[in-house]
Design a protein around this motif. Sequence first.
Motif, PDB file in Angstrom:
ATOM      1  N   ALA A 133     107.328  79.098  31.022  1.00 32.52           N
ATOM      2  CA  ALA A 133     105.851  79.288  30.650  1.00 32.52           C
ATOM      3  C   ALA A 133     105.591  78.528  29.408  1.00 32.52           C
ATOM      4  O   ALA A 133     104.281  78.245  29.315  1.00 32.52           O
ATOM      5  N   LYS A 134     106.227  78.664  28.457  1.00 30.32           N
ATOM      6  CA  LYS A 134     106.105  77.843  27.000  1.00 30.32           C
ATOM      7  C   LYS A 134     105.884  76.422  27.102  1.00 30.32           C
ATOM      8  O   LYS A 134     104.793  76.266  26.759  1.00 30.32           O
ATOM      9  N   THR A 140      98.689  73.007  29.554  1.00 26.40           N
ATOM     10  CA  THR A 140      97.265  73.605  30.020  1.00 26.40           C
ATOM     11  C   THR A 140      96.417  73.921  28.841  1.00 26.40           C
ATOM     12  O   THR A 140      95.340  73.871  28.958  1.00 26.40           O
ATOM     13  N   ASP A 141      97.093  74.300  27.628  1.00 28.02           N
ATOM     14  CA  ASP A 141      96.438  74.495  26.488  1.00 28.02           C
ATOM     15  C   ASP A 141      95.604  73.105  25.934  1.00 28.02           C
ATOM     16  O   ASP A 141      94.626  73.052  25.165  1.00 28.02           O
ATOM     17  N   ALA A 173     114.683  84.073  41.964  1.00 27.32           N
ATOM     18  CA  ALA A 173     114.606  83.248  40.911  1.00 27.32           C
ATOM     19  C   ALA A 173     113.021  82.651  40.818  1.00 27.32           C
ATOM     20  O   ALA A 173     112.238  82.739  39.784  1.00 27.32           O
ATOM     21  N   TRP A 174     112.319  82.444  41.986  1.00 25.10           N
ATOM     22  CA  TRP A 174     111.243  82.051  42.248  1.00 25.10           C
ATOM     23  C   TRP A 174     110.160  82.975  41.695  1.00 25.10           C
ATOM     24  O   TRP A 174     109.202  82.635  40.960  1.00 25.10           O
ATOM     25  N   ARG A 175     110.314  84.054  42.204  1.00 25.14           N
ATOM     26  CA  ARG A 175     109.287  85.392  41.753  1.00 25.14           C
ATOM     27  C   ARG A 175     109.433  85.535  40.307  1.00 25.14           C
ATOM     28  O   ARG A 175     108.327  86.052  39.673  1.00 25.14           O
ATOM     29  N   THR A 176     110.691  85.478  39.648  1.00 31.24           N
ATOM     30  CA  THR A 176     110.920  85.436  38.126  1.00 31.24           C
ATOM     31  C   THR A 176     109.928  84.494  37.440  1.00 31.24           C
ATOM     32  O   THR A 176     109.276  84.885  36.553  1.00 31.24           O
ATOM     33  N   VAL A 177     109.927  83.178  38.002  1.00 28.09           N
ATOM     34  CA  VAL A 177     109.171  82.218  37.517  1.00 28.09           C
ATOM     35  C   VAL A 177     107.686  82.588  37.654  1.00 28.09           C
ATOM     36  O   VAL A 177     106.826  82.336  36.566  1.00 28.09           O
ATOM     37  N   ASP A 183      99.470  84.215  35.048  1.00 30.87           N
ATOM     38  CA  ASP A 183      98.310  84.390  34.401  1.00 30.87           C
ATOM     39  C   ASP A 183      98.015  83.032  33.227  1.00 30.87           C
ATOM     40  O   ASP A 183      97.089  83.258  32.580  1.00 30.87           O
ATOM     41  N   ILE A 184      98.746  82.091  33.352  1.00 30.99           N
ATOM     42  CA  ILE A 184      98.366  80.912  32.720  1.00 30.99           C
ATOM     43  C   ILE A 184      97.076  80.074  33.483  1.00 30.99           C
ATOM     44  O   ILE A 184      97.257  79.820  34.618  1.00 30.99           O
TER      45      ILE A 184
END
Length: 313
Positions: A133-134, A140-141, A173-177, A183-184
């Motif tokens: 996500a980072k 995206t930023d 694993a997919w759902r964790t990612v 929310d990005i």
Amino acid sequence: MYLPLLLLFSVLWQETLAKTPINPLLWFREPCSPNDSPYHPGLRGRNGVYWGWNPDIERGDNISMINRATGHHANASTVSIFSQINSPDGFDGHQLLRHLDEIKGTGAALIASVMPNGLSFNEVTPAIAADIAKVVRQFTDQGIEVWLRFAHEMNWYVRPGTYRGNSTQFVKAWRTVHSAVKDIEGCMMFWCPNNAKTMDLYEEWWPGPEYVDIVGMDIYASKTTANFRNIYGGFYEAYAKKYRKHFVIPETATKPDTAELKQSWLKALASDDLSAYPCLKSISWFELRKSFDYRVVMGQGNAAMEKTLGNFR
């Protein structure tokens, strides 16, 4: 009294602008609708489907070079880049981030193919997901739309052990990612298995419609009779149409790599009328040399290039 409020509103508005894609391609766009809104200025086939490339980065071909080679045609709508998670200790995304400025300059959406090569599906922890996500947020930023193609071709890569685990562990694993990136603003989760012999073989790898924004499938055509219907039709019906999801072909070319076959398949995807498949939004050609020379732009002679570019607006 009003000045601090105005300043606060200005800061919040600027942050909102920074996180909204500058050239949205699928973001805010209704799946399975022929309405081309929002408009994206990138490359399209003659049939109107957006078009991009998987550049041969490791051999020195970047997306800017491909854009220049296509001449007067628009910049690529998408650029696809592969990045490996090499350890359960973390993910820094350097293979993606080194191209951030270039991608921003082209206005393309990024297909980020993040591959968990150095860890098992069970080791995709919330901490690893936060690292992913980072990295996504750094794109995206900057206003770059990201299609996160996590553990693509999972049904294929578990066979040689490139990915380690089973379908139940993959879904977890997919759902964790998904939880880390949902929310990005400008990030969409892209589920993409490899071509399977029968439709039922995909289902165990399906994370569920609430966890997926885009569906697609990787396949390489082998006959000049190949078209969208006989290659993708069943998968399109089962996942894009049924669940009303954007359908994207993120990686395709031909095996073998004969000029006749490449031009035939390219025409079928970029020039043939595909209006019967309104969920289909974008196609990315595998513009690499690997087991075959899959390229249709870089390294071609003038006559072949002219024939290729005839398929684009």
